[in-house]
Design a protein around this motif. Structure first.
Motif, PDB file in Angstrom:
ATOM      1  N   THR A 488       0.837  -1.192   0.000  1.00 32.60           N
ATOM      2  CA  THR A 488       0.000   0.000   0.000  1.00 32.60           C
ATOM      3  C   THR A 488       0.880   1.253   0.000  1.00 32.60           C
ATOM      4  O   THR A 488       2.106   1.170   0.180  1.00 32.60           O
ATOM      5  CB  THR A 488      -0.914   0.039   1.238  1.00 32.60           C
ATOM      6  N   VAL A 489       0.238   2.400  -0.164  1.00 28.95           N
ATOM      7  CA  VAL A 489       0.972   3.665  -0.142  1.00 28.95           C
ATOM      8  C   VAL A 489       1.464   4.021   1.250  1.00 28.95           C
ATOM      9  O   VAL A 489       2.211   4.986   1.405  1.00 28.95           O
ATOM     10  CB  VAL A 489       0.103   4.818  -0.684  1.00 28.95           C
ATOM     11  N   TYR A 490       1.070   3.251   2.241  1.00 27.40           N
ATOM     12  CA  TYR A 490       1.511   3.507   3.610  1.00 27.40           C
ATOM     13  C   TYR A 490       2.744   2.680   3.971  1.00 27.40           C
ATOM     14  O   TYR A 490       3.254   2.777   5.085  1.00 27.40           O
ATOM     15  CB  TYR A 490       0.379   3.216   4.584  1.00 27.40           C
ATOM     16  N   GLU A 491       3.213   1.895   3.024  1.00 26.58           N
ATOM     17  CA  GLU A 491       4.407   1.083   3.222  1.00 26.58           C
ATOM     18  C   GLU A 491       5.550   1.641   2.381  1.00 26.58           C
ATOM     19  O   GLU A 491       5.318   2.347   1.402  1.00 26.58           O
ATOM     20  CB  GLU A 491       4.122  -0.375   2.826  1.00 26.58           C
ATOM     21  N   PRO A 492       6.798   1.324   2.750  1.00 31.05           N
ATOM     22  CA  PRO A 492       7.945   1.878   2.008  1.00 31.05           C
ATOM     23  C   PRO A 492       7.939   1.444   0.548  1.00 31.05           C
ATOM     24  O   PRO A 492       7.604   0.297   0.214  1.00 31.05           O
ATOM     25  CB  PRO A 492       9.157   1.311   2.753  1.00 31.05           C
ATOM     26  N   GLU A 493       8.322   2.372  -0.311  1.00 28.91           N
ATOM     27  CA  GLU A 493       8.528   2.043  -1.717  1.00 28.91           C
ATOM     28  C   GLU A 493       9.895   1.382  -1.904  1.00 28.91           C
ATOM     29  O   GLU A 493      10.730   1.362  -0.995  1.00 28.91           O
ATOM     30  CB  GLU A 493       8.476   3.307  -2.577  1.00 28.91           C
ATOM     31  N   SER A 494      10.122   0.882  -3.114  1.00 27.18           N
ATOM     32  CA  SER A 494      11.440   0.376  -3.488  1.00 27.18           C
ATOM     33  C   SER A 494      11.858   1.043  -4.786  1.00 27.18           C
ATOM     34  O   SER A 494      11.075   1.761  -5.418  1.00 27.18           O
ATOM     35  CB  SER A 494      11.419  -1.147  -3.668  1.00 27.18           C
ATOM     36  N   ALA A 495      13.087   0.797  -5.188  1.00 24.95           N
ATOM     37  CA  ALA A 495      13.519   1.264  -6.504  1.00 24.95           C
ATOM     38  C   ALA A 495      12.638   0.624  -7.567  1.00 24.95           C
ATOM     39  O   ALA A 495      12.190  -0.513  -7.422  1.00 24.95           O
ATOM     40  CB  ALA A 495      14.982   0.892  -6.731  1.00 24.95           C
ATOM     41  N   CYS A 496      12.370   1.361  -8.631  1.00 21.17           N
ATOM     42  CA  CYS A 496      11.468   0.872  -9.665  1.00 21.17           C
ATOM     43  C   CYS A 496      12.080  -0.322 -10.404  1.00 21.17           C
ATOM     44  O   CYS A 496      13.198  -0.233 -10.923  1.00 21.17           O
ATOM     45  CB  CYS A 496      11.143   1.978 -10.663  1.00 21.17           C
ATOM     46  N   GLU A 497      11.335  -1.421 -10.437  1.00 17.85           N
ATOM     47  CA  GLU A 497      11.765  -2.628 -11.143  1.00 17.85           C
ATOM     48  C   GLU A 497      10.617  -3.212 -11.963  1.00 17.85           C
ATOM     49  O   GLU A 497      10.565  -4.410 -12.201  1.00 17.85           O
ATOM     50  CB  GLU A 497      12.293  -3.665 -10.149  1.00 17.85           C
ATOM     51  N   GLN A 498       9.710  -2.346 -12.394  1.00 16.79           N
ATOM     52  CA  GLN A 498       8.611  -2.765 -13.254  1.00 16.79           C
ATOM     53  C   GLN A 498       8.720  -2.017 -14.577  1.00 16.79           C
ATOM     54  O   GLN A 498       8.595  -0.804 -14.619  1.00 16.79           O
ATOM     55  CB  GLN A 498       7.252  -2.471 -12.613  1.00 16.79           C
ATOM     56  N   VAL A 499       8.983  -2.750 -15.646  1.00 16.17           N
ATOM     57  CA  VAL A 499       9.098  -2.227 -17.012  1.00 16.17           C
ATOM     58  C   VAL A 499      10.346  -1.368 -17.191  1.00 16.17           C
ATOM     59  O   VAL A 499      11.055  -1.492 -18.184  1.00 16.17           O
ATOM     60  CB  VAL A 499       7.832  -1.458 -17.446  1.00 16.17           C
ATOM     61  N   GLY A 552       7.626   6.013 -10.310  1.00 16.44           N
ATOM     62  CA  GLY A 552       7.708   5.993 -11.765  1.00 16.44           C
ATOM     63  C   GLY A 552       7.057   4.771 -12.390  1.00 16.44           C
ATOM     64  O   GLY A 552       7.398   4.417 -13.524  1.00 16.44           O
ATOM     65  N   ALA A 553       6.106   4.137 -11.709  1.00 19.81           N
ATOM     66  CA  ALA A 553       5.519   2.900 -12.226  1.00 19.81           C
ATOM     67  C   ALA A 553       4.000   2.922 -12.151  1.00 19.81           C
ATOM     68  O   ALA A 553       3.423   3.393 -11.160  1.00 19.81           O
ATOM     69  CB  ALA A 553       6.039   1.691 -11.433  1.00 19.81           C
ATOM     70  N   ASN A 554       3.362   2.418 -13.194  1.00 20.87           N
ATOM     71  CA  ASN A 554       1.906   2.183 -13.225  1.00 20.87           C
ATOM     72  C   ASN A 554       1.069   3.468 -13.211  1.00 20.87           C
ATOM     73  O   ASN A 554      -0.026   3.489 -12.658  1.00 20.87           O
ATOM     74  CB  ASN A 554       1.480   1.291 -12.047  1.00 20.87           C
ATOM     75  N   TYR A 555       1.557   4.525 -13.838  1.00 24.50           N
ATOM     76  CA  TYR A 555       0.780   5.771 -13.893  1.00 24.50           C
ATOM     77  C   TYR A 555      -0.397   5.616 -14.850  1.00 24.50           C
ATOM     78  O   TYR A 555      -0.237   5.158 -15.987  1.00 24.50           O
ATOM     79  CB  TYR A 555       1.643   6.929 -14.366  1.00 24.50           C
ATOM     80  N   VAL A 556      -1.555   6.049 -14.413  1.00 22.04           N
ATOM     81  CA  VAL A 556      -2.735   6.101 -15.271  1.00 22.04           C
ATOM     82  C   VAL A 556      -2.706   7.423 -16.025  1.00 22.04           C
ATOM     83  O   VAL A 556      -2.747   8.496 -15.416  1.00 22.04           O
ATOM     84  CB  VAL A 556      -4.029   5.979 -14.443  1.00 22.04           C
ATOM     85  N   VAL A 557      -2.621   7.351 -17.358  1.00 14.45           N
ATOM     86  CA  VAL A 557      -2.513   8.552 -18.188  1.00 14.45           C
ATOM     87  C   VAL A 557      -3.512   8.450 -19.336  1.00 14.45           C
ATOM     88  O   VAL A 557      -3.613   7.398 -19.989  1.00 14.45           O
ATOM     89  CB  VAL A 557      -1.089   8.716 -18.766  1.00 14.45           C
ATOM     90  N   ALA A 558      -4.240   9.524 -19.576  1.00  9.99           N
ATOM     91  CA  ALA A 558      -5.171   9.576 -20.708  1.00  9.99           C
ATOM     92  C   ALA A 558      -4.395   9.953 -21.969  1.00  9.99           C
ATOM     93  O   ALA A 558      -3.761  11.006 -22.023  1.00  9.99           O
ATOM     94  CB  ALA A 558      -6.273  10.590 -20.443  1.00  9.99           C
ATOM     95  N   ILE A 559      -4.457   9.072 -22.969  1.00 12.18           N
ATOM     96  CA  ILE A 559      -3.730   9.302 -24.224  1.00 12.18           C
ATOM     97  C   ILE A 559      -4.630   8.911 -25.393  1.00 12.18           C
ATOM     98  O   ILE A 559      -5.027   7.748 -25.518  1.00 12.18           O
ATOM     99  CB  ILE A 559      -2.421   8.484 -24.282  1.00 12.18           C
ATOM    100  N   ASP A 560      -4.966   9.894 -26.201  1.00 14.19           N
ATOM    101  CA  ASP A 560      -5.785   9.676 -27.397  1.00 14.19           C
ATOM    102  C   ASP A 560      -7.078   8.920 -27.094  1.00 14.19           C
ATOM    103  O   ASP A 560      -7.444   7.965 -27.786  1.00 14.19           O
ATOM    104  CB  ASP A 560      -4.969   8.948 -28.468  1.00 14.19           C
TER     105      ASP A 560
END
Length: 655
Positions: A488-499, A552-560
Motif C-alpha cells: 500500500t501507499v503507507y508502506e515503504p517504496e522500493s527502486a522501480c523494477e517494473q518495465v 515511476g511505475a503504473n501511472y494512469v494517463v489519458a492518451i488519445d
C-alpha cells in the motif's frame, strides 16, 4: 563611393595588422583541444567533406570566473551560507562570465594570422561569448589541423552531418582563451538536407524504442514506456496504488496535501519538444476522473522557435510524454496555479536543450550559432516551418522547470557538456530549480546500450553508460521508485523494477561536487558496488546521480481517448516539480524567495532525514544487477523520495 571603399579596405588592413601584432605568434605550438575515439551510435563516416563546403564556424570563448561557478552557486544555495537565497540578477551573471577583451583579441588575431580572415569576416556575438565566421572546410581544416568528414546516420541518405575526424588542434596560446569550437566533434545539431517526413505510429510495445523526431539528434532522447491500455479504478483509488498510480496515491505517498496561497507570485514550467504534444481532450478526460474542477484548464503556452501543440501526428509516441507531464503536474499543483508549457521547436526542425537555453538566457543564444541549413536546426526555418526569428532571451525562467528527456553522456563530448552544464549553474544562480529525469535503463544508456572501454556504445557492451544532463552537478536528477506489488501507499517504496529501471550511477565527465561528497563517500565505503572497477567510474571522485526519486511505475494517463499504464523517470520529474513548486509557494507567501538550486540543501543531514529513504531494489543494466538501494544516498534513488510536510517546514525556516 570608390574613396569610401578604399578607406574601409585600409582600415580593415590596419585593424588586422594590429591584431596580428598583439595576438598569438605564428609559430605557437599547437595542442589537441578536443578529441574522441568514437562517434555516437548509428553514425558512420562515408567520405571526406568537400573542401569548398561552407561551415558556420563558431568559437566559444573562455568564460572568466567559470572556475568559481560552483562556489558562487553554493554561496546562494547552501543553507549555512549567509547569502542563502540572495539570487543573482541576469545582468550580474552576464557581466561576471563575459569573455575578456584579451580573449577576443587573441582569437581574432589567430584567425587573421593563421586563417587569413580579414576583420570584416569575423563577428562577435551579441552576448560577447562567441566569435563567428563562415569558413570553407579547407580553411577550417588548416586552422584546426584536422580533417572534416561527412557522417551518415544508419544508412539514411537524408541524415548526414559534417564533423571533424577524431580531434582538432589550437595554438597553445590561443587554446586557453577558447572553450569549444563548432562544428567539430559535436553531434547535437540535428542534421538535415530536407524536412523529415514524420509518419503516424500506433502505440509501441512495452520497452520499445522511442520516436526519433523529438527535436533532438538521430540518437535518442528517453521516453516513457507503457504496458498497454487499462480501465482505471476510480474509487477507492488508494486501494489499488500498487497497480494504478493516480494523483491521490502520490499525495499520500509524499504527504502532499497543499493548496497554493501565492500562485500569482509563483511559477512552474514543463518542457516539451515538438512533435511531442499534449491533447486537450485527453487533459479533460483525465481531469474528469481526478480533478473535475480543472476541466477546460490548459497550460500557458510559451512557444520557443515555433513550438506549438501539433495535431498532425498522434499516438503514444507523440502524445504520451506531454500528456503524462501536464496531467500530473497540473492536477497536483491545483487549478489556481498556472503551469507554463515551454514548447520548443517547430515540427520540421525541432529543437535541442540548447534551443531551450537560448530562450531562457539571451547571452547563451549563440551556442549553436549557426545559420547554415545544411548542418544546423536554425530559425527562421528554411524548410517551410517557423519563419520567425530565433528565440533568444524570450522566456522568463520559471522557478521550477521539469524536463523528461535525456541523452547518454557518451553521445556528446565533455567540452560540449561542460559548457551546457555551466548554463544550468547560471539558472541556479538566478533562483531556478532545474529537474531532469535520470533515465529508464538502470546503469545502461537509452535503449539499453552500454559502453566498450574505448567509449563506443553498443548492445552487449560491458560498461555502465550514464545519462546527461543527469550527471551535470548543477541540475537535480530524478530517479524512479515503485509501490511494491501487494503493498500500500503507507508502506515503504522500493527502486522501480517494473518495465523500467531507475537511471543512476557515476559520471565519466563531471567530478564529484562538494555538496554530495559526504553522502557519496558514505555509500562507497559502507556499500561498495560488487563489480570490477573497469565497469563504471569507480574513482570515488565523480558525480553520482540521481539526487532524488519519485514514483515511476503504473501511472494512469489519458492518451488519445484511452487510459494507459505508463512507466518512467518521465513520471518522477514532473511530480517532483509539483512538490517543489508547492514549497516555493509557501515561501513566497511569507515574503521569502524561491528555493532555487536545491542540491546543496538536500544533501545536508537535516534535509536528507526529511526524504523517504529507499533501501530496497536495484537498477539493473549492462548484464548486471546494477547498483543497489541502500540506507542514505545511493546511485538508484538518490537521497530518497520527498516528504512535503517535513521539507516545507525545513525550507520555511531558511532565510
Amino acid at each position: 563611393m570608390l574613396l569610401a571603399a578604399r578607406l574601409a579596405s585600409s582600415f580593415a588592413l590596419i585593424f588586422t595588422l594590429s591584431l596580428i601584432a598583439s595576438g598569438a605568434p605564428a609559430n605557437s605550438r599547437t595542442v589537441v583541444h578536443e578529441s574522441r575515439n568514437h562517434v555516437p551510435r548509428g553514425w558512420n563516416a562515408i567520405r571526406r567533406a568537400d573542401p569548398g563546403l561552407i561551415l558556420p564556424f563558431r568559437i566559444g570563448l573562455a568564460q572568466p570566473n567559470i572556475e568559481n561557478i560552483e562556489a558562487y552557486l553554493l554561496d546562494v544555495s547552501h543553507p549555512s551560507s549567509p547569502n542563502y537565497g540572495k539570487h543573482w540578477a541576469p545582468g550580474r551573471i552576464a557581466e561576471t562570465f563575459r569573455p575578456s577583451r584579451e580573449s577576443i583579441d587573441t582569437v581574432r588575431a589567430w584567425l587573421a594570422e593563421a586563417g587569413g580572415l580579414d576583420a570584416a569576416r569575423v563577428n562577435l556575438s551579441a552576448g560577447g561569448g562567441w566569435l563567428q565566421a563562415d569558413l570553407t572546410v579547407e580553411e577550417a581544416e588548416r586552422l584546426l589541423e584536422t580533417e572534416y568528414h561527412v557522417y551518415q546516420f544508419e544508412g539514411d541518405e537524408e541524415r548526414t552531418h559534417v564533423a571533424c575526424h577524431e580531434k582538432y588542434h589550437l595554438p597553445e596560446d590561443v587554446a586557453k582563451h577558447v572553450e569549444i569550437v563548432t562544428p567539430t566533434l559535436h553531434f547535437d545539431v540535428k542534421p538535415k538536407s530536407k524536412p523529415v517526413q514524420l509518419e503516424k505510429r500506433d502505440a509501441p510495445s512495452s520497452g520499445s524504442a522511442a520516436a526519433h523526431a523529438v527535436g533532438q539528434p538521430g540518437f535518442g532522447a528517453s521516453f516513457p514506456k507503457t504496458s498497454g491500455t487499462i480501465q482505471p479504478v476510480v474509487d477507492p483509488a488508494l486501494a489499488y496504488c500498487d497497480e494504478q498510480i493516480v494523483p491521490d496515491c502520490l499525495r499520500v505517498l509524499y504527504s502532499f496535501d497543499y493548496t497554493p496561497v501565492a500562485p500569482e507570485r509563483n511559477s512552474i514550467a514543463i518542457v516539451e519538444y515538438t512533435p511531442e504534444a499534449y491533447v486537450a481532450t485527453d487533459l479533460d478526460m483525465f481531469f474528469a476522473n481526478y480533478s473535475p474542477a480543472q476541466i477546460g484548464e490548459r497550460p500557458v503556452l510559451n512557444s520557443i522557435d515555433g513550438g506549438f501543440v501539433q495535431t498532425n501526428q498522434t499516438g503514444f509516441d507523440y502524445n504520451g510524454e506531454s500528456n503524462l507531464d501536464l496531467q500530473y503536474a497540473m492536477t497536483l499543483v491545483g487549478r489556481t496555479q498556472p503551469v507554463q508549457l515551454y514548447q520548443a521547436g517547430d515540427d520540421v526542425e525541432g529543437a535541442s536543450f540548447n534551443n531551450l537555453l537560448d530562450a531562457l538566457d539571451g547571452s547563451y543564444c549563440y551556442f549553436e550559432g549557426g545559420d547554415n541549413p545544411e548542418y544546423d536546426s536554425i530559425y527562421p526555418d528554411p524548410y517551410g516551418g517557423y519563419e520567425g526569428p530565433e528565440s533568444c532571451g524570450t522566456v522568463t525562467p520559471a522557478y521550477v522547470m521539469s524536463t523528461s528527456y535525456s541523452y547518454n553522456e557518451a553521445d556528446l563530448t565533455p567540452a560540449y557538456e561542460e559548457r551546457q552544464c555551466a548554463e544550468y549553474a547560471k539558472l541556479g544562480l538566478m533562483g531556478v530549480t532545474v529537474l531532469y529525469s535520470s533515465g529508464d535503463y538502470g546503469v545502461a544508456g537509452n535503449d539499453g546500450v552500454c559502453l566498450y572501454p574505448n567509449g563506443t556504445q553498443a548492445d552487449g557492451a560491458p560498461d555502465f553508460n550514464p545519462s546527461f544532463p543527469g550527471t551535470c552537478p548543477y541540475i537535480t536528477s530524478v530517479g524512479a521508485t515503485q509501490v511494491n506489488p501487494n503493498s500500500t501507499v503507507y508502506e515503504p517504496e522500493s527502486a522501480c523494477e517494473q518495465v523500467i529501471y531507475s537511471g543512476g550511477g557515476f559520471s565519466n565527465v563531471f567530478p564529484m561536487p562538494s555538496y554530495q561528497k559526504t553522502a557519496v563517500e558514505y555509500y562507497l565505503t559502507n556499500y561498495p558496488p560488487p563489480y570490477a572497477p573497469t565497469l563504471y567510474n569507480s574513482s570515488g571522485t565523480s558525480r553520482g546521480f540521481p539526487d532524488i526519486a519519485a514514483n515511476g511505475a503504473n501511472y494512469v494517463v489519458a492518451i488519445d481517448g484511452e487510459f494507459w499504464l505508463v512507466y518512467g523517470t518521465s513520471c518522477s520529474s514532473p511530480v517532483s516539480a509539483a512538490i517543489f513548486s508547492g514549497i516555493n509557494d509557501a515561501r513566497l507567501a511569507v515574503g521569502k524567495g524561491p528555493i532555487g538550486f536545491i542540491n546543496p540543501t538536500i544533501y545536508t543531514p537535516a534535509f536528507m532525514a526529511a526524504f523517504n529513504d529507499i533501501t530496497t531494489g536495484s537498477n539493473q543494466g549492462c548484464d548486471t544487477e546494477g547498483f543497489y538501494a541502500q540506507p542514505g544516498w545511493d546511485p538508484v534513488t538518490g537521497v530518497g523520495t520527498p516528504n512535503f510536510s517535513k521539507l516545507v517546514e525545513l525550507w520555511l525556516d531558511l532565510p
